[in-house]
Enzyme design. Structure first.
Site, PDB file in Angstrom:
ATOM      1  N   GLY A  48       3.652  -1.636 -11.964  1.00  0.00           N
ATOM      2  CA  GLY A  48       4.846  -1.808 -11.140  1.00  0.00           C
ATOM      3  C   GLY A  48       6.056  -1.129 -11.750  1.00  0.00           C
ATOM      4  N   GLY A  72       9.238   0.050  -9.528  1.00  0.00           N
ATOM      5  CA  GLY A  72      10.097  -0.887  -8.827  1.00  0.00           C
ATOM      6  C   GLY A  72      11.413  -1.088  -9.546  1.00  0.00           C
ATOM      7  N   THR A  75       6.577 -10.843 -12.674  1.00  0.00           N
ATOM      8  CA  THR A  75       6.563 -10.957 -11.221  1.00  0.00           C
ATOM      9  C   THR A  75       6.973 -12.350 -10.787  1.00  0.00           C
ATOM     10  OG1 THR A  75       4.835  -9.286 -11.033  1.00  0.00           O
ATOM     11  CG2 THR A  75       5.112 -10.770  -9.163  1.00  0.00           C
ATOM     12  N   SER A  76       7.832 -12.418  -9.782  1.00  0.00           N
ATOM     13  CA  SER A  76       8.280 -13.699  -9.249  1.00  0.00           C
ATOM     14  C   SER A  76       7.153 -14.345  -8.432  1.00  0.00           C
ATOM     15  CB  SER A  76       9.509 -13.473  -8.362  1.00  0.00           C
ATOM     16  OG  SER A  76      10.055 -14.679  -7.916  1.00  0.00           O
ATOM     17  N   HIS A  87      19.298 -13.689  -2.554  1.00  0.00           N
ATOM     18  CA  HIS A  87      18.881 -12.394  -3.088  1.00  0.00           C
ATOM     19  C   HIS A  87      19.027 -11.347  -1.984  1.00  0.00           C
ATOM     20  CE1 HIS A  87      17.044 -14.869  -6.241  1.00  0.00           C
ATOM     21  NE2 HIS A  87      16.963 -13.778  -6.963  1.00  0.00           N
ATOM     22  N   LYS A 131      13.901  -8.579  -1.123  1.00  0.00           N
ATOM     23  CA  LYS A 131      13.051  -9.453  -1.940  1.00  0.00           C
ATOM     24  C   LYS A 131      11.963 -10.046  -1.060  1.00  0.00           C
ATOM     25  CE  LYS A 131      13.186 -13.305  -5.247  1.00  0.00           C
ATOM     26  NZ  LYS A 131      12.400 -12.557  -6.248  1.00  0.00           N
ATOM     27  N   GLY A 141      11.235 -17.115  -7.775  1.00  0.00           N
ATOM     28  CA  GLY A 141      10.567 -17.735  -8.914  1.00  0.00           C
ATOM     29  C   GLY A 141      11.529 -18.518  -9.781  1.00  0.00           C
ATOM     30  N   THR A 142      12.778 -18.062  -9.861  1.00  0.00           N
ATOM     31  CA  THR A 142      13.779 -18.786 -10.645  1.00  0.00           C
ATOM     32  C   THR A 142      14.075 -20.143 -10.024  1.00  0.00           C
ATOM     33  OG1 THR A 142      14.759 -16.705 -11.356  1.00  0.00           O
ATOM     34  CG2 THR A 142      16.119 -18.686 -11.574  1.00  0.00           C
TER      35      THR A 142
END
Length: 268
Positions: free
Chosen positions: A8, A11, A75-76, A130, A134, A140-141
């Protein structure tokens, strides 16, 4: 020298990680893969960094684990349930896997503050925003923050009317609301309420490259530690709130302060 395969790497986050790895002593980029690359391109690496997206990330984790390679997952979308599903594979392989929902030190500290405050408030909700590109919601946070809040409490938070869709997605009993729109990079509000008062912990990211680089360096050093699975950058920071692990040995952050982000706590 630790040889790194970055999946990735084209990105937004992948490019930041690539720049940090290229400058970090003791690490060398061995291969840069795309989300559609063959997993055989990982061969020869010591450490695999995954910066893809949720649909691809598990394939990368499993491929690296099968090859006996250590992992840094950026990764999220890795909830506690998803991590639990791959934990036996990683432990059986005797490798190291570090899952980092957010590399921002300010964000990690904000989540830790929210978790430390959680036992003192009956109500807690999270609002995160975000950019519109996204792909996962909630972030994920936000998932990690909700899990940390729940872990510090003796029971679930009060969340009336959660059967209504407008009340957000419940994560570990905490309602989470996701905004996706242009003109924003990343923001999270953890809102805790009790009789007659509200505590709001807000974190804004204004410059991802500046904000994430110190956390990426910290995670790189941590990825060469003991075997097993760790989730969250707070494991390598001594935040002083009783919720974090000890600082990683030999890791120095040369910034006097961390630029590119703003954190604040307010009460009303």
């Amino acid at each position: 020298m630790t040889l790194v395969a970055l999946v990735g790497g084209s990105g937004k986050l992948g490019r930041i990680i690539r720049d940090v790895v290229a400058k970090e002593p003791g690490f060398e980029l061995h291969a840069v893969l795309g989300s559609a690359s063959a997993m055989s391109e990982l061969d020869g690496a010591d450490l695999v960094i995954d910066a893809t997206h949720p649909e691809v990330s598990e394939r990368v984790v499993r491929a690296a684990t099968e090859r006996g390679m250590d992992l840094l997952v950026a990764t999220s979308g890795w909830s506690a349930e998803r991590v639990a599903a791959v934990r036996p594979l990683i432990e059986a392989a005797g490798t190291r896997a570090v899952f980092i929902p957010n590399f921002s030190l300010g964000s990690v500290i904000g989540s830790a503050i929210a978790a430390a405050a959680a036992p003192f408030f009956e109500f807690a909700e999270i609002v995160e925003a975000h950019r519109d590109t996204k792909v996962d919601s909630p972030s994920g946070t936000a998932v990690r923050t909700a899990e940390l809040i729940a872990a510090r409490r003796e029971g679930p938070v009060s969340a009336p009317h959660v059967d209504q869709r407008a009340r957000g997605q419940q994560v570990a009993s905490v309602p989470v609301h996701s905004l996706r729109r242009p003109g924003v990079i990343a923001q999270q509000q953890a809102i805790l309420s009790g009789p007659g008062e509200t505590l709001t912990i807000v974190h804004d990211t204004s410059d991802p490259a500046a904000a994430y680089a110190p956390g990426i360096r910290l995670a790189l050093a941590a990825s060469r530690g003991a075997r097993g699975v760790l989730v969250g950058l707070e494991n390598f920071l001594d935040i002083g709130l009783g919720a974090a692990g000890s600082s990683a040995p030999g890791v120095g952050l040369d910034e006097g302060g961390v630029t590119g982000q703003v954190g604040r706590a307010t009460s009303a």
